[in-house]
Design a protein around this motif. Structure first.
Motif, PDB file in Angstrom:
ATOM      1  N   PHE A  83       0.618  -1.470   0.383  1.00  0.00           N
ATOM      2  CA  PHE A  83       0.108  -0.071  -0.089  1.00  0.00           C
ATOM      3  C   PHE A  83       0.614   1.132   0.020  1.00  0.00           C
ATOM      4  N   PRO A  84       0.784   1.982  -0.943  1.00  0.00           N
ATOM      5  CA  PRO A  84       2.000   3.097  -1.520  1.00  0.00           C
ATOM      6  C   PRO A  84       1.247   4.386   0.261  1.00  0.00           C
ATOM      7  N   GLU A  85       2.620   4.597   0.491  1.00  0.00           N
ATOM      8  CA  GLU A  85       2.040   5.367   1.569  1.00  0.00           C
ATOM      9  C   GLU A  85       1.284   6.815   1.092  1.00  0.00           C
ATOM     10  N   ALA A  86       1.718   7.616   0.335  1.00  0.00           N
ATOM     11  CA  ALA A  86       1.209   8.538   0.012  1.00  0.00           C
ATOM     12  C   ALA A  86       1.412   8.850  -1.564  1.00  0.00           C
ATOM     13  N   GLY A  87       1.090  10.072  -1.911  1.00  0.00           N
ATOM     14  CA  GLY A  87       0.936  10.582  -3.137  1.00  0.00           C
ATOM     15  C   GLY A  87      -0.101   9.653  -4.490  1.00  0.00           C
ATOM     16  N   GLN A  88       0.726  10.512  -5.765  1.00  0.00           N
ATOM     17  CA  GLN A  88      -0.375   9.485  -6.598  1.00  0.00           C
ATOM     18  C   GLN A  88      -0.438   8.045  -6.691  1.00  0.00           C
ATOM     19  N   ALA A  89       1.119   7.393  -6.357  1.00  0.00           N
ATOM     20  CA  ALA A  89       0.672   5.799  -6.571  1.00  0.00           C
ATOM     21  C   ALA A  89      -0.213   5.170  -5.548  1.00  0.00           C
ATOM     22  N   ARG A  90      -0.457   6.097  -4.194  1.00  0.00           N
ATOM     23  CA  ARG A  90      -1.189   5.186  -3.491  1.00  0.00           C
ATOM     24  C   ARG A  90      -2.577   5.078  -4.204  1.00  0.00           C
ATOM     25  N   TRP A  91      -3.324   6.608  -4.397  1.00  0.00           N
ATOM     26  CA  TRP A  91      -4.331   6.529  -5.365  1.00  0.00           C
ATOM     27  C   TRP A  91      -4.665   6.106  -6.240  1.00  0.00           C
ATOM     28  N   ILE A  92      -3.346   5.775  -7.025  1.00  0.00           N
ATOM     29  CA  ILE A  92      -3.901   4.750  -8.517  1.00  0.00           C
ATOM     30  C   ILE A  92      -3.735   2.944  -7.842  1.00  0.00           C
ATOM     31  N   ALA A  93      -2.459   2.795  -7.211  1.00  0.00           N
ATOM     32  CA  ALA A  93      -3.207   1.277  -6.092  1.00  0.00           C
ATOM     33  C   ALA A  93      -4.325   1.010  -6.169  1.00  0.00           C
ATOM     34  N   LEU A  94      -4.759   2.268  -4.796  1.00  0.00           N
ATOM     35  CA  LEU A  94      -5.604   2.127  -4.165  1.00  0.00           C
ATOM     36  C   LEU A  94      -7.482   2.186  -5.278  1.00  0.00           C
ATOM     37  N   ASN A  95      -7.308   3.205  -6.350  1.00  0.00           N
ATOM     38  CA  ASN A  95      -8.160   3.186  -7.120  1.00  0.00           C
ATOM     39  C   ASN A  95      -8.142   2.058  -7.458  1.00  0.00           C
ATOM     40  N   ASP A  96      -7.425   1.189  -8.424  1.00  0.00           N
ATOM     41  CA  ASP A  96      -7.172   0.041  -9.099  1.00  0.00           C
ATOM     42  C   ASP A  96      -7.602  -0.866  -8.680  1.00  0.00           C
ATOM     43  N   GLN A  97      -7.683  -1.528  -7.152  1.00  0.00           N
ATOM     44  CA  GLN A  97      -7.486  -2.215  -6.038  1.00  0.00           C
ATOM     45  C   GLN A  97      -9.602  -2.150  -6.269  1.00  0.00           C
ATOM     46  N   SER A  98      -9.466  -0.888  -5.718  1.00  0.00           N
ATOM     47  CA  SER A  98     -11.365  -0.350  -5.987  1.00  0.00           C
ATOM     48  C   SER A  98     -12.039  -1.057  -7.544  1.00  0.00           C
ATOM     49  N   THR A  99     -11.237  -0.856  -8.991  1.00  0.00           N
ATOM     50  CA  THR A  99     -11.860  -1.064  -9.549  1.00  0.00           C
ATOM     51  C   THR A  99     -12.002  -2.974  -9.744  1.00  0.00           C
ATOM     52  N   ALA A 100     -11.454  -3.193  -9.596  1.00  0.00           N
ATOM     53  CA  ALA A 100     -10.984  -5.094  -9.134  1.00  0.00           C
ATOM     54  C   ALA A 100     -11.554  -5.201  -8.857  1.00  0.00           C
ATOM     55  N   ASP A 101     -11.784  -5.290  -7.145  1.00  0.00           N
ATOM     56  CA  ASP A 101     -12.987  -5.069  -6.763  1.00  0.00           C
ATOM     57  C   ASP A 101     -14.494  -5.662  -6.850  1.00  0.00           C
ATOM     58  N   GLY A 102     -14.712  -4.252  -7.592  1.00  0.00           N
ATOM     59  CA  GLY A 102     -16.026  -3.958  -8.285  1.00  0.00           C
ATOM     60  C   GLY A 102     -16.598  -4.849  -9.279  1.00  0.00           C
ATOM     61  N   MET A 103     -14.523  -5.049  -9.695  1.00  0.00           N
ATOM     62  CA  MET A 103     -15.267  -6.614 -11.343  1.00  0.00           C
ATOM     63  C   MET A 103     -15.657  -7.775 -10.547  1.00  0.00           C
ATOM     64  N   LEU A 104     -14.959  -8.277  -9.051  1.00  0.00           N
ATOM     65  CA  LEU A 104     -15.250  -9.188  -8.656  1.00  0.00           C
ATOM     66  C   LEU A 104     -16.149  -8.961  -8.019  1.00  0.00           C
ATOM     67  N   ASP A 105     -17.076  -8.136  -7.595  1.00  0.00           N
ATOM     68  CA  ASP A 105     -18.488  -8.323  -6.695  1.00  0.00           C
ATOM     69  C   ASP A 105     -19.443  -8.107  -7.558  1.00  0.00           C
ATOM     70  N   ALA A 106     -19.572  -7.781  -8.870  1.00  0.00           N
ATOM     71  CA  ALA A 106     -20.137  -8.263  -9.960  1.00  0.00           C
ATOM     72  C   ALA A 106     -20.138  -9.275 -10.710  1.00  0.00           C
ATOM     73  N   ALA A 107     -18.847  -9.809 -10.454  1.00  0.00           N
ATOM     74  CA  ALA A 107     -18.295 -11.218 -11.029  1.00  0.00           C
ATOM     75  C   ALA A 107     -19.416 -12.313 -10.016  1.00  0.00           C
ATOM     76  N   LEU A 108     -19.420 -12.553  -8.611  1.00  0.00           N
ATOM     77  CA  LEU A 108     -19.772 -12.519  -7.257  1.00  0.00           C
ATOM     78  C   LEU A 108     -21.514 -12.419  -8.005  1.00  0.00           C
ATOM     79  N   LEU A 109     -22.029 -11.967  -7.919  1.00  0.00           N
ATOM     80  CA  LEU A 109     -23.537 -11.446  -8.175  1.00  0.00           C
ATOM     81  C   LEU A 109     -24.012 -12.776  -8.857  1.00  0.00           C
ATOM     82  N   ILE A 110     -23.192 -12.410 -10.549  1.00  0.00           N
ATOM     83  CA  ILE A 110     -24.107 -13.106 -11.670  1.00  0.00           C
ATOM     84  C   ILE A 110     -23.899 -14.847 -10.291  1.00  0.00           C
ATOM     85  N   ARG A 111     -22.891 -15.093 -10.345  1.00  0.00           N
ATOM     86  CA  ARG A 111     -22.701 -16.303  -9.377  1.00  0.00           C
ATOM     87  C   ARG A 111     -23.825 -16.946  -8.296  1.00  0.00           C
ATOM     88  N   TYR A 112     -24.274 -15.523  -8.189  1.00  0.00           N
ATOM     89  CA  TYR A 112     -24.486 -16.461  -6.627  1.00  0.00           C
ATOM     90  C   TYR A 112     -26.135 -16.520  -7.681  1.00  0.00           C
TER      91      TYR A 112
END
Length: 203
Positions: A83-112
């Motif tokens: 988890f980058p501590e500060a600056g642009q790298a942190r927000w890029i990593a967190l935003n990518d995590q959020s997008t990837a997790d959102g894809m997973l949420d959608a996939a799991l909702l289909i699965r359910y």
């Protein structure tokens, strides 16, 4: 530490990838679960009100739920790095995590929708809407695939686990054909020891 875990849960896999990257995997006792989208696992419920997988129990007996929280807890415990501590790298990593997790949420909702509901109650419109989220997420990552190279952080770990889950449960989504740069990145990232050690059994 103990972890309520399922080999088929992509969010539990994300936690385990972080644990392996930090050399903490052997300190986690994996607890079997019977988590279900409709019927909650009473054993987990006794420790945390959401009764979800993954849930971590630390040495004090405190329950920590949600993969994002658990991953950051393990990263902090290990001295940081994913988890980058500060600056642009942190927000890029967190935003990518959020997008990837959102894809997973959608996939799991289909699965359910396909496994927990009777066929007569399933909504094709709902499934299509979740598929659209996955497709737009894939397209977004295809556009930045070159920038993903060389990164090992919570964003790329979340993405690797999301793509792995698509391969596991949605083989009919031939995502590599439309997203070759992302496919090439994933092939390299999936070869990391942490990803190899956490591969789920064949579905």
């Amino acid at each position: 530490m103990q972890l309520f875990h399922s080999h088929f849960s992509p969010f539990a896999r994300k936690v385990m990838v972080v644990a392996h990257e930090h050399g903490l995997a052997e300190s986690l006792e994996l607890l079997p679960t019977a988590a279900h989208p409709v019927k909650r696992d009473g054993t987990i419920l006794a420790r945390h009100p959401l009764a979800q997988v993954p849930t971590l129990i630390d040495e004090t007996g405190r329950a920590i739920a949600d993969s994002r929280v658990i991953c950051e807890y393990l990263d902090t415990r290990a001295g940081g790095g994913l988890f980058p501590e500060a600056g642009q790298a942190r927000w890029i990593a967190l935003n990518d995590q959020s997008t990837a997790d959102g894809m997973l949420d959608a996939a799991l909702l289909i699965r359910y929708e396909l496994t927990a509901r009777p066929e007569s109650e399933r909504s094709s419109a709902w499934i299509a809407a979740q598929q659209a989220k996955i497709e737009s997420g894939l397209a977004s990552f295809e556009g930045i695939a070159e920038a993903l190279a060389g990164r090992v952080d919570i964003g790329t770990i979340a993405l690797g686990c999301a793509l792995g889950y698509l391969d596991l449960r949605f083989a009919e989504i031939v995502w590599r054909a439309a997203h070759p740069a992302l496919g090439a990145w994933y092939e390299a990232f999936a070869a990391r020891p942490s990803m190899m050690a956490t591969r789920p059994p064949a579905a």
